[in-house]
Every structure is written in C-alpha cells, then in structure tokens.
Write a protein that holds these residues in place. Structure first.
Motif, PDB file in Angstrom:
ATOM      1  N   SER A  66       3.507 -11.405 -48.107  1.00 36.26           N
ATOM      2  CA  SER A  66       2.878 -11.648 -49.410  1.00 36.26           C
ATOM      3  C   SER A  66       1.361 -11.461 -49.323  1.00 36.26           C
ATOM      4  O   SER A  66       0.768 -11.502 -48.240  1.00 36.26           O
ATOM      5  CB  SER A  66       3.189 -13.069 -49.894  1.00 36.26           C
ATOM      6  OG  SER A  66       2.483 -14.010 -49.109  1.00 36.26           O
ATOM      7  N   ARG A  67       0.757 -11.284 -50.458  1.00 36.39           N
ATOM      8  CA  ARG A  67      -0.696 -11.154 -50.551  1.00 36.39           C
ATOM      9  C   ARG A  67      -1.364 -12.412 -50.003  1.00 36.39           C
ATOM     10  O   ARG A  67      -2.390 -12.347 -49.345  1.00 36.39           O
ATOM     11  CB  ARG A  67      -1.100 -10.893 -52.005  1.00 36.39           C
ATOM     12  CG  ARG A  67      -2.580 -10.688 -52.193  1.00 36.39           C
ATOM     13  CD  ARG A  67      -2.929 -10.542 -53.694  1.00 36.39           C
ATOM     14  NE  ARG A  67      -4.328 -10.763 -53.907  1.00 36.39           N
ATOM     15  CZ  ARG A  67      -4.943 -11.944 -53.924  1.00 36.39           C
ATOM     16  NH1 ARG A  67      -4.255 -13.039 -53.737  1.00 36.39           N
ATOM     17  NH2 ARG A  67      -6.235 -12.036 -54.121  1.00 36.39           N
ATOM     18  N   GLN A  68      -0.780 -13.571 -50.288  1.00 29.24           N
ATOM     19  CA  GLN A  68      -1.354 -14.839 -49.812  1.00 29.24           C
ATOM     20  C   GLN A  68      -1.372 -14.912 -48.285  1.00 29.24           C
ATOM     21  O   GLN A  68      -2.301 -15.449 -47.701  1.00 29.24           O
ATOM     22  CB  GLN A  68      -0.594 -16.030 -50.385  1.00 29.24           C
ATOM     23  CG  GLN A  68      -0.987 -16.379 -51.804  1.00 29.24           C
ATOM     24  CD  GLN A  68      -2.494 -16.509 -51.989  1.00 29.24           C
ATOM     25  OE1 GLN A  68      -3.128 -15.676 -52.609  1.00 29.24           O
ATOM     26  NE2 GLN A  68      -3.072 -17.554 -51.445  1.00 29.24           N
ATOM     27  N   GLN A  92      -4.747 -15.344 -46.012  1.00 27.51           N
ATOM     28  CA  GLN A  92      -4.879 -16.317 -44.916  1.00 27.51           C
ATOM     29  C   GLN A  92      -5.258 -15.626 -43.603  1.00 27.51           C
ATOM     30  O   GLN A  92      -6.118 -16.097 -42.869  1.00 27.51           O
ATOM     31  CB  GLN A  92      -3.579 -17.100 -44.731  1.00 27.51           C
ATOM     32  CG  GLN A  92      -3.315 -18.102 -45.824  1.00 27.51           C
ATOM     33  CD  GLN A  92      -1.979 -18.802 -45.637  1.00 27.51           C
ATOM     34  OE1 GLN A  92      -1.017 -18.205 -45.170  1.00 27.51           O
ATOM     35  NE2 GLN A  92      -1.928 -20.070 -46.013  1.00 27.51           N
TER      36      GLN A  92
END
Length: 173
Positions: free
Chosen positions: A31-33, A37
């Motif tokens: 994911s982009r998240q 991170q």
C-alpha cells in the motif's frame, strides 16, 4: 521481499527525478501507506532523501550556491515568478512562510524548469488548494540554488525589476 530489502531497493531507485509513493507502492505490491512509512525510516537515516510536491528524491551533493529571497505577489503571478527564477538558471529548492501563529512553515519544491512550473501550477488547478503564501498576504520566501553567485545576483535583479522582491524587516536580517 522483506521490509529491509524493499527499503534498500527504494533507496537505490531514488534519484534526482521525483517518484510518487503510489508508483513505488504499485512496483513493490504494497500500500501507499507502507511506502510512506518506509520513506519516513529512510529519511531519518538519509538526510538527502526529501519529499517534494511531485514525489520523493535523493539529492546529490552539489557545489552550488544558495540564497533565500523574500518575495510578495498574487497567486496569479506564481507562474511568472517561478519561470523567472528557472529561466535565469535557478532551482527553487523550497518555499516558506513566516506565520505569526504557526511560525516558519517550509515546503520542499525542487522546481528546475518551466515544465516543473507547469506541473506545479496544474496541481493547484486539479484541487481546491491554494499557494502557501495566501496565508501571509502574498509574502513568502524561496530558497534558490544556482551554479554561481552571479546567477543568484541576476535572479535577485529580475525579481526586483518585476516588483516581486520584498524588503526584509529588521528581525529578518
């Protein structure tokens, strides 16, 4: 691929051309998240990894000169001002405002060409956002990089001639 391996691969991929987090997410199947991170961890360990409006880049050490200019103009004049700087051989590293409540707010830009200016302006057309300087009645600062002090002098002269250069207050000197 482990997290450590992915971070190493991301670091190796970063260069002077910005790469969006969503592009990295698609490439690594996360994911982009997760990518955001990963980049937060990488930025903590590598100060030359920065976030720009167009994505993440890894700045190379250069022997260029920098100068901060205090300017003021309307949002409609943003393109003219940025094009003036890049046309004179400058790179707009960042923009910042000095807000009475929030203090100094700085955003990395990395604008080097008319194409970069066009993409920056198009990002505003595609959103309800406005330029940062609307919070300070048009006053803002640009950290500009150029190959020589003479180029920075030329940029300063052009900003002055176009009425963009703003006088520094005694506490800003």
């Amino acid at each position: 691929m482990t997290t450590a391996e992915r971070r190493e691969a991301i670091l190796a991929q970063l260069g002077r051309k910005p790469i969006a987090a969503r592009t990295l997410a698609a490439k690594y199947g996360v994911s982009r998240q997760v990518i955001v991170q990963d980049l937060a961890v990488l930025r903590a360990a590598h100060p030359n990894v920065i976030s720009t409006a167009r994505g993440y880049v890894r700045q190379q050490a250069e022997s260029a000169c920098t100068r901060e200019f205090k300017v003021r103009h309307t949002p409609a004049q943003t393109g003219l001002e940025l094009n003036l700087i890049v046309d004179c051989g400058g790179r707009v590293c960042s923009t910042s405002i000095s807000h009475r409540v929030y203090g100094r707010i700085t955003v990395e830009l990395d604008i080097r060409s008319r194409q970069d200016v066009l993409e920056f302006l198009q990002a505003f057309e595609d959103s309800a956002s406005t330029v940062l300087s609307t919070a300070t009645d048009g006053y803002h600062y640009h950290l500009v990089e150029a190959a020589t002090p003479e180029r920075l002098d030329l940029i300063e002269k052009e900003l002055q001639e176009h009425g963009f250069l703003a006088p520094l207050q005694p506490w800003e000197k």
